[in-house]
Scaffold this active site. Structure first.
Site, PDB file in Angstrom:
ATOM      1  N   PRO A 123     -36.127  67.297  13.415  1.00 52.59           N
ATOM      2  CA  PRO A 123     -35.204  66.605  12.541  1.00 52.59           C
ATOM      3  C   PRO A 123     -34.600  67.528  11.505  1.00 52.59           C
ATOM      4  CG  PRO A 123     -37.471  65.771  12.293  1.00 52.59           C
ATOM      5  CD  PRO A 123     -37.514  66.904  13.235  1.00 52.59           C
ATOM      6  N   GLU A 124     -33.304  67.557  11.490  1.00 53.24           N
ATOM      7  CA  GLU A 124     -32.591  68.194  10.388  1.00 53.24           C
ATOM      8  C   GLU A 124     -31.924  67.056   9.616  1.00 53.24           C
ATOM      9  OE1 GLU A 124     -30.254  71.657  11.358  1.00 53.24           O
ATOM     10  OE2 GLU A 124     -31.524  72.161  13.055  1.00 53.24           O
ATOM     11  N   HIS A 167     -51.648  60.406  17.994  1.00 50.83           N
ATOM     12  CA  HIS A 167     -50.982  61.086  16.876  1.00 50.83           C
ATOM     13  C   HIS A 167     -50.361  60.101  15.884  1.00 50.83           C
ATOM     14  CE1 HIS A 167     -51.775  64.760  18.957  1.00 50.83           C
ATOM     15  NE2 HIS A 167     -50.986  64.449  19.976  1.00 50.83           N
ATOM     16  N   ARG A 190     -47.462  67.566  16.023  1.00 53.89           N
ATOM     17  CA  ARG A 190     -47.710  68.908  15.471  1.00 53.89           C
ATOM     18  C   ARG A 190     -48.185  68.905  14.024  1.00 53.89           C
ATOM     19  NH1 ARG A 190     -42.846  72.501  18.178  1.00 53.89           N
ATOM     20  NH2 ARG A 190     -42.930  71.374  20.124  1.00 53.89           N
TER      21      ARG A 190
END
Length: 292
Positions: free
Chosen positions: A2-3, A110, A131
DNA sequence: CAAAGCTCCTGACCGC
DNA sequence: TGCGGTCAGGAGCTTT
């Protein structure tokens, strides 16, 4: 990853569900992700109402009725899923993944944070992050925390050619590296930096302080244009945002250089080949022919 | 102080 | 088929 446009998209998806609702319960499945969760994270949220959800750089910013602010950063692989709670335990809940495309399921191992909001049925907001590069923080009233060093929002009037130029004249690092520096401009990541430099015809290797006034004007314009196009397209998506089938988001196809190593340069008349290089540990994609 | 390097993490991908 | 190695990258931290 994500930006700014992806975070904007997530914010737009979450805001209608979360704004005006109260955190009924907060479940943490571990005590840290990238960083430890703040002290008393759960009690500082439960019973508080989320007044407004906004975005600053790549952060989601939730104003709470307590006066505190919940900051959420998606890191590389963070995503939110909304599950509409159901009173009928025989039915699997219908879930909506807050990524720009329907990109498959997430691995529940997760699911690190689950917010249950007020409502009937109560929406579950699930934060999943394989992550664990993402993090959440609580800021006390008036506290700026990590926000204090952020540069201007690229889509605001606080960002312009002259403002960019002013920030760059102080820097000797390559322009590519400088644009990734959140103090120079807040919210850009590797993809949109590569794209904006390409559209501006500026070499990523140029020293920041050597980028001219006119070029800064072009660059600031291209940054805004690129980000706006991505937001309009619903945010882009890459492997991390894609499903197990590897399906990629539609905006991926609009990238001109990112991930296009060895492709012909898309600029009409340019005979160059998109090339990949490494700058401060990150991949840079560029056209050595038309980016001067 | 600026700038470069290192680090965290997992899943996708590649070659054997 | 399975296994090991490599790679991706945001941003805080450490080193130069």
């Amino acid at each position: 990853m994500p930006e700014l446009p992806e975070v904007e998209t997530v914010k737009n998806g979450l805001a209608p569900i979360m704004e005006g609702r109260t955190f009924k319960s907060v479940l943490l499945n571990r005590k840290d992700i990238r960083f430890p969760f703040p002290n008393d994270f759960i009690t500082r949220l439960e019973g508080k109402t989320l007044i407004r959800l906004t975005r600053r750089a790549k952060f989601l910013v939730a104003e709470l009725s307590s006066g505190e602010t919940l900051l959420m950063h998606l890191g590389m692989s963070g995503r939110f899923t909304i599950e509409a709670g159901t009173d009928d335990p025989g039915h699997a809940p219908r879930s909506t993944s807050l990524v720009p495309i329907d990109s498959g399921n997430t691995n529940p191992k997760h699911d690190h944070v689950i917010f249950t909001m007020s409502g009937d049925p109560p929406p579950l907001i699930i934060y999943n992050d394989p992550r664990r590069f993402g993090f959440m923080e609580l800021l006390e009233k008036g506290e700026l925390g990590r926000m204090k060093d952020l540069g201007p929002e690229p889509l605001s009037n606080q960002f312009s050619g002259p403002i960019l130029r002013d920030a760059l004249t102080k820097k000797k690092s390559p322009i590519k590296t400088a644009l990734l520096d959140q103090r120079v401009v807040a919210g850009l990541g590797n993809i949109y930096v590569c794209e904006a430099l390409y559209d501006s015809k500026i070499s990523p290797f140029r020293k920041s302080c050597d980028v001219s006034q006119d070029e800064c004007e072009t660059l600031s314009h291209e940054i805004k244009r690129t980000l706006e196009a991505a937001i309009k397209a619903g945010g882009s998506t890459l492997k991390d945002f894609a499903g197990v089938d590897g399906a990629l988001g539609y905006f991926q196809h609009r990238f001109k250089v990112y991930g296009h190593e060895e492709h012909a340069c898309p600029t009409t008349g340019c005979k160059g080949t998109i090339t990949r290089a490494k700058q401060s540990g990150r991949s840079t994609f560029y056209c050595p022919h038309c980016q001067i």
